[in-house]
Design an enzyme around this catalytic site. Structure first.
Site, short mmCIF file in Angstrom:
data_model
loop_
_atom_site.label_atom_id
_atom_site.label_comp_id
_atom_site.label_asym_id
_atom_site.label_seq_id
_atom_site.Cartn_x
_atom_site.Cartn_y
_atom_site.Cartn_z
N LEU A 15 0.82 -1.21 0.00
CA LEU A 15 0.00 0.00 0.00
C LEU A 15 0.85 1.26 0.00
O LEU A 15 0.48 2.26 -0.62
CB LEU A 15 -0.93 -0.01 1.22
CG LEU A 15 -1.90 1.16 1.34
CD1 LEU A 15 -2.79 1.27 0.11
CD2 LEU A 15 -2.75 1.01 2.61
N SER A 139 -7.02 0.67 10.76
CA SER A 139 -7.65 -0.58 10.32
C SER A 139 -9.02 -0.67 10.96
O SER A 139 -9.25 -0.14 12.05
CB SER A 139 -6.80 -1.78 10.73
OG SER A 139 -7.50 -3.00 10.51
N TYR A 152 -2.42 -6.45 17.34
CA TYR A 152 -2.69 -5.58 16.19
C TYR A 152 -3.93 -4.72 16.46
O TYR A 152 -3.91 -3.50 16.21
CB TYR A 152 -2.89 -6.42 14.94
CG TYR A 152 -3.13 -5.64 13.68
CD1 TYR A 152 -2.09 -4.96 13.05
CD2 TYR A 152 -4.39 -5.59 13.09
CE1 TYR A 152 -2.31 -4.24 11.88
CE2 TYR A 152 -4.62 -4.89 11.92
CZ TYR A 152 -3.57 -4.21 11.32
OH TYR A 152 -3.79 -3.50 10.16
N LYS A 156 -3.90 -0.57 16.65
CA LYS A 156 -4.71 0.26 15.76
C LYS A 156 -5.77 1.04 16.53
O LYS A 156 -6.12 2.17 16.15
CB LYS A 156 -5.36 -0.61 14.68
CG LYS A 156 -4.37 -1.21 13.70
CD LYS A 156 -3.54 -0.14 12.99
CE LYS A 156 -2.66 -0.74 11.89
NZ LYS A 156 -1.86 0.30 11.18
N THR A 187 -1.76 -6.86 0.66
CA THR A 187 -0.45 -6.24 0.83
C THR A 187 0.49 -7.20 1.53
O THR A 187 0.09 -8.26 2.01
CB THR A 187 -0.54 -4.94 1.66
OG1 THR A 187 -0.86 -5.28 3.02
CG2 THR A 187 -1.59 -4.00 1.12
#
Length: 271
Positions: A15, A139, A152, A156, A187
């Protein structure tokens, strides 16, 4: 007036590179490309040079606080203004929270949360000088829990909360913030996902809805940037999931467990 400067992290592929290409096709600027992969970064720089685009490269591991501080010092010494900071570099893991080492959680938090914060704070004088914008690639996982992604999701979510507050604190200084909340994008972040012990995750990721290309996502991001938007959400099943989580969290959790059950099965096999 001095030339515009666009700083993009994680710019060597995925990305990040798609955003660079989308920006370069629409706007004239000097690009400052940042990535941990030095050789790949130089290849990208050569591509831009071949198209007559001014570019500088900075190799840095954004998991290192020392490396981020050094990067900030370099960028401050190179540029009097920074018109755009794209905090795109990211890392994830696919492992149950109970089977994920502290080192993995710290690395994910460092790259996905601490580095964007430290870059935005450190480069604030140059952003003020340009009336610039900070773009953060967050995200939908920052809005709702996802099995096997606890670190994660936490990173985020922290990114979201920090920069929603940061935006209001710098608004009167002319600095803007665009928060981007993609769903599933094809990605390298997923193909390079960490396992709980810091190795490479070996099982395939679970997805919800359509997996979009990096190029498709990059075009949406640049269009949102040009329109002066402050938030860009995925408009797919993950957005419906976020609403469901807020309105009926028990139902959401049951559906999420069904969709991501492989994470529990892999965890049991590992244990």
């Amino acid at each position: 007036m001095s030339e515009k400067v666009f700083v993009v992290t994680g710019a060597a592929g995925g990305l990040g590179w798609a955003i660079v290409e989308a920006l370069a096709a629409r706007q004239s600027a000097r690009f400052a490309l940042v990535d941990v992969n030095g050789p790949a970064l130089e290849e990208r720089a050569a591509q831009l040079h071949g198209r007559g685009i001014a570019v500088d490269t900075f190799t840095a591991d954004l998991a290192s606080e020392t490396a981020v501080a050094g990067l900030v010092a370099e960028l401050l010494s190179c540029y009097e203004r920074i018109d755009l900071l794209v905090n795109n570099a990211g890392i994830t893991h696919r492992s149950l929270s109970t089977q994920t080492s502290n080192a993995v959680i710290r690395r994910v938090m460092a790259v996905d949360y601490h580095a964007p914060v430290e870059l935005a704070q450190g480069l604030l004088p140059q952003l003020r000088a340009a009336g610039g914008c900070v773009v953060n690639i967050s995200s939908m996982a920052g809005w709702m829990p996802v099995l096997g992604r606890a670190g994660y999701c936490a990173a985020k979510s922290a990114l979201h909360q920090y920069f929603e507050t940061f935006r209001e604190e710098v608004r009167d200084e002319g600095v803007r913030v665009l928060m981007v909340y993609p769903s599933f994008v094809a990605t390298d972040i997923e193909s390079n996902a960490l396992s709980g012990d810091g190795g490479r995750a070996r099982h395939k990721r679970s997805t919800v809805g359509r997996v979009r290309s990096a190029g498709w996502m990059a075009e949406r991001i640049v269009s949102a940037l040009e329109a002066g938007r402050e938030r860009l959400f995925a408009r797919d099943k993950s957005l419906l999931g976020a609403y469901l989580y807020k309105l009926a969290p028990g139902l959401f959790m049951r559906q999420m467990v069904k969709k991501f059950r492989i994470e529990l099965e892999v965890g049991k096999a590992w244990h």
